[in-house]
Design a protein around this motif. Sequence first.
Motif, PDB file in Angstrom:
ATOM      1  N   UNK A 194       0.990  -1.115   0.102  1.00  0.00           N
ATOM      2  CA  UNK A 194       0.208  -0.105  -0.029  1.00  0.00           C
ATOM      3  C   UNK A 194       0.617   1.381  -0.139  1.00  0.00           C
ATOM      4  N   UNK A 195       2.104   1.047   0.074  1.00  0.00           N
ATOM      5  CA  UNK A 195       3.148   2.156   0.194  1.00  0.00           C
ATOM      6  C   UNK A 195       3.051   2.965   1.270  1.00  0.00           C
ATOM      7  N   UNK A 196       2.569   2.745   2.322  1.00  0.00           N
ATOM      8  CA  UNK A 196       2.031   3.460   3.580  1.00  0.00           C
ATOM      9  C   UNK A 196       3.426   4.041   4.027  1.00  0.00           C
ATOM     10  N   UNK A 197       4.388   3.701   3.965  1.00  0.00           N
ATOM     11  CA  UNK A 197       5.673   4.457   4.550  1.00  0.00           C
ATOM     12  C   UNK A 197       6.625   4.895   3.395  1.00  0.00           C
ATOM     13  N   UNK A 198       6.464   4.746   2.221  1.00  0.00           N
ATOM     14  CA  UNK A 198       6.984   5.044   0.958  1.00  0.00           C
ATOM     15  C   UNK A 198       7.312   6.556   0.890  1.00  0.00           C
ATOM     16  N   UNK A 199       8.563   7.340   0.596  1.00  0.00           N
ATOM     17  CA  UNK A 199       8.733   8.491   0.197  1.00  0.00           C
ATOM     18  C   UNK A 199       7.662   8.841  -0.455  1.00  0.00           C
ATOM     19  N   UNK A 200       7.343   8.051  -1.583  1.00  0.00           N
ATOM     20  CA  UNK A 200       6.496   8.403  -2.900  1.00  0.00           C
ATOM     21  C   UNK A 200       5.030   8.828  -2.205  1.00  0.00           C
ATOM     22  N   UNK A 201       4.620   8.476  -1.131  1.00  0.00           N
ATOM     23  CA  UNK A 201       3.258   8.721  -0.572  1.00  0.00           C
ATOM     24  C   UNK A 201       3.333   9.866   0.292  1.00  0.00           C
TER      25      UNK A 201
END
Length: 392
Positions: free
Chosen positions: A40-47
């Motif tokens: 879910x990219x919860x912690x990604x920089x992209x989010x």
Amino acid sequence: MQPYDVVIVGGAMIGASVAWHLSQRGDFSGRVLVVERDPGFEFASSSHTNSCMRQQFSTEVNIRISQYCADFIRNFRDHMRDHEGPKIHVHPFGYLYLAADAAAAEHLRQAQALQARLGAGTRLLDARQIAQRWPFLVLDDVVLGSFNDRDEGYFDGATMADWWRRQAKRAGVETITDEVVALEYSDAQIQALQLKSGARIACGALVNAAGPRAAQLAAMAGIDLPVEPRKRYTYVFQAEKPLPCDLPLTVDPSGIHVRTDGRNYMVGAAPEDDGPVAPDDFAFDHGLWERRVWPALAARIPAFERIRVLNEWVGHYAYNRIDQNAVIGPHPELGNLFFANGFSGHGFQQAPAVGRALAELICTGGFETLDLSDLGFARLLEGRALKEAAII
Ligand SMILES: Cc1cc2nc3c(=O)[nH]c(=O)nc-3n(C[C@H](O)[C@H](O)[C@H](O)COP(=O)(O)OP(=O)(O)OC[C@H]3O[C@@H](n4cnc5c(N)ncnc54)[C@H](O)[C@@H]3O)c2cc1C
């Protein structure tokens, strides 16, 4: 598991771009796997990004990378070869850099000369010219500004990444939810990776697109990559009396940057004790707003004394502590380990050029379009920092 020709670790903005670019090449028919620990990219920089692009860099390579991003956005459907795909929304409010001393002004002059030579529309403005256009700015300390609203402002990079993922999947790229926990390497090659689930995958090439966790992944191959997670705060606020026109992304000498965000405004800041944090440390400093952000904001724009914060978050830069620039390309010794890391605050806009470059390197061993060798790993070993003056 069956071997893969290319394994990409990280499926967010950069991983998606590499996967899609690879999948579109006529000279590549290999198997590609994306391994993503946080689907879910919860912690990604992209989010956590502010999703802006600019031409106002001080190095040629970064300007050319952003020019390609602007072209990719303008001609998104052509690039994607999909005329039913979305248009990428852009809000070109521009960037306004403010200099409060002679040295900073000289940086702006030099950068503007380079940008103009490369075709960017940046103009230098003195305090009087800035006041004419944005009369709500307090400019007592400002000696010079630079402004450009051509190909600068917000762009909807999240849609771009979604489309890359969708089309890469259609072209056969596989994705699994898992975490790379160890790398096997010998004979100057990465041979295989081990996953948290216990699986082992042999690979022909490995792409490090692990964002702020990139150094952890590199360390699994015995490589010291000077990239660390650093916190960056974002606040979205509503002004009691909105400004009469769009506020460009204003890079303030105090260290904050603020811009229009639809009918609201968005401000970003680093913590006072800016330094490396653990990759899972997203603790929010609730005092930063009162101590640092709001005072700087209200001093520059008194109309922002009466505002209401609507949303706030903290995200991680993948901060390259040598020169805050990307590290692109193969490791000089482990030649099938490719880096796409260390983007600090400008990786979203670099994704189109970086994905294309990585696909070129993997398929042909060299750059075919834009030469990104200035951003290669060798500079880290040789102590050659690529100084970029326009860092946010
Ligand atoms: C507050 C903020 C504002 C920003 N504003 C801008 C901006 O305006 N313009 C701009 O161009 N850039 C901006 N950036 C920078 C930009 O967002 C990043 O450079 C970009 O999103 C990096 O993408 P990435 O795919 O490299 O990293 P990420 O988005 O962090 O993705 C890395 C992925 O790798 C996965 N991963 C890591 N390790 C492993 C492992 N061992 N196994 C499996 N998966 C793994 C992670 O789960 C993650 O999903 C901003 C960043 C922040 C934090």
